[in-house]
Write an enzyme that holds these catalytic residues in place. Sequence first.
Site, PDB file in Angstrom:
ATOM      1  N   GLN A 115       0.845  -1.197   0.000  1.00  0.00           N
ATOM      2  CA  GLN A 115       0.000   0.000   0.000  1.00  0.00           C
ATOM      3  C   GLN A 115       0.881   1.248   0.000  1.00  0.00           C
ATOM      4  O   GLN A 115       1.316   1.694  -1.053  1.00  0.00           O
ATOM      5  CB  GLN A 115      -0.964  -0.014   1.186  1.00  0.00           C
ATOM      6  CG  GLN A 115      -2.072  -1.035   0.996  1.00  0.00           C
ATOM      7  CD  GLN A 115      -3.169  -0.874   2.022  1.00  0.00           C
ATOM      8  OE1 GLN A 115      -3.634   0.221   2.295  1.00  0.00           O
ATOM      9  NE2 GLN A 115      -3.591  -1.976   2.601  1.00  0.00           N
ATOM     10  N   CYS A 116       1.122   1.816   1.145  1.00  0.00           N
ATOM     11  CA  CYS A 116       1.802   3.103   1.213  1.00  0.00           C
ATOM     12  C   CYS A 116       3.236   3.044   0.681  1.00  0.00           C
ATOM     13  O   CYS A 116       3.694   3.988   0.036  1.00  0.00           O
ATOM     14  CB  CYS A 116       1.745   3.649   2.626  1.00  0.00           C
ATOM     15  SG  CYS A 116       0.031   3.936   3.153  1.00  0.00           S
ATOM     16  N   CYS A 117       3.941   1.953   0.931  1.00  0.00           N
ATOM     17  CA  CYS A 117       5.325   1.858   0.443  1.00  0.00           C
ATOM     18  C   CYS A 117       5.366   1.702  -1.078  1.00  0.00           C
ATOM     19  O   CYS A 117       6.057   2.455  -1.765  1.00  0.00           O
ATOM     20  CB  CYS A 117       6.045   0.695   1.127  1.00  0.00           C
ATOM     21  SG  CYS A 117       6.210   0.888   2.907  1.00  0.00           S
TER      22      CYS A 117
END
Length: 193
Positions: A115-117
């Site tokens: 997700q965020c990475c």
Amino acid sequence: MTRALIVIDVQESFRQGARWASVSVPDIAERVGRLVTAARDRDETVIWVLHTEPGGGAFDPSSEFVRMIDGLEPLPGEAVLTKTTRNAFTSTNLQQLLTQAGIRELTICGIQTEQCCETTARVAGDFGYDVEFVTEATATFPIPHRDAPAGRSWDEVLADPRTLGTDAIAERTEYALAGRFATIRTLDEVLSR
């Protein structure tokens, strides 16, 4: 230095839910800490990012949990950004900070791998940064199947054979990023640079 280490969402918020018991990398703070120490030793920029979701819960900015996992501590002068989007660019001034510092190379680590990475790596790649993605220094959780009923307990999610495991998630992220948005590096490769 033209490189920055971007530490994404390695925060106490994640440790508050039942799924933390299933985290792919229980020692994520230690691994990220090793990268932070190495970056500081090389006089590279370290930028910390925290995810917030106003409206209550462990990710609410008024929560005591929107802080780094114990053992990780930004130094005075290191930027600490808060975001409300999956990537670390859209809802922060990260791009401005990097441009002002002349940084063109990024090393990405943190929570959640896919997700965020991954999303930050994709956006950074689109912006023309040379991105290293250290999968071994990212963590994630099993993902319920898209057709799974809502409201199940975490134990029920884990028992479902359609739930995607953390190894498959990390592998898929590497396939999606490699040669397109980022170079996949091991922890040892980055530490020995």
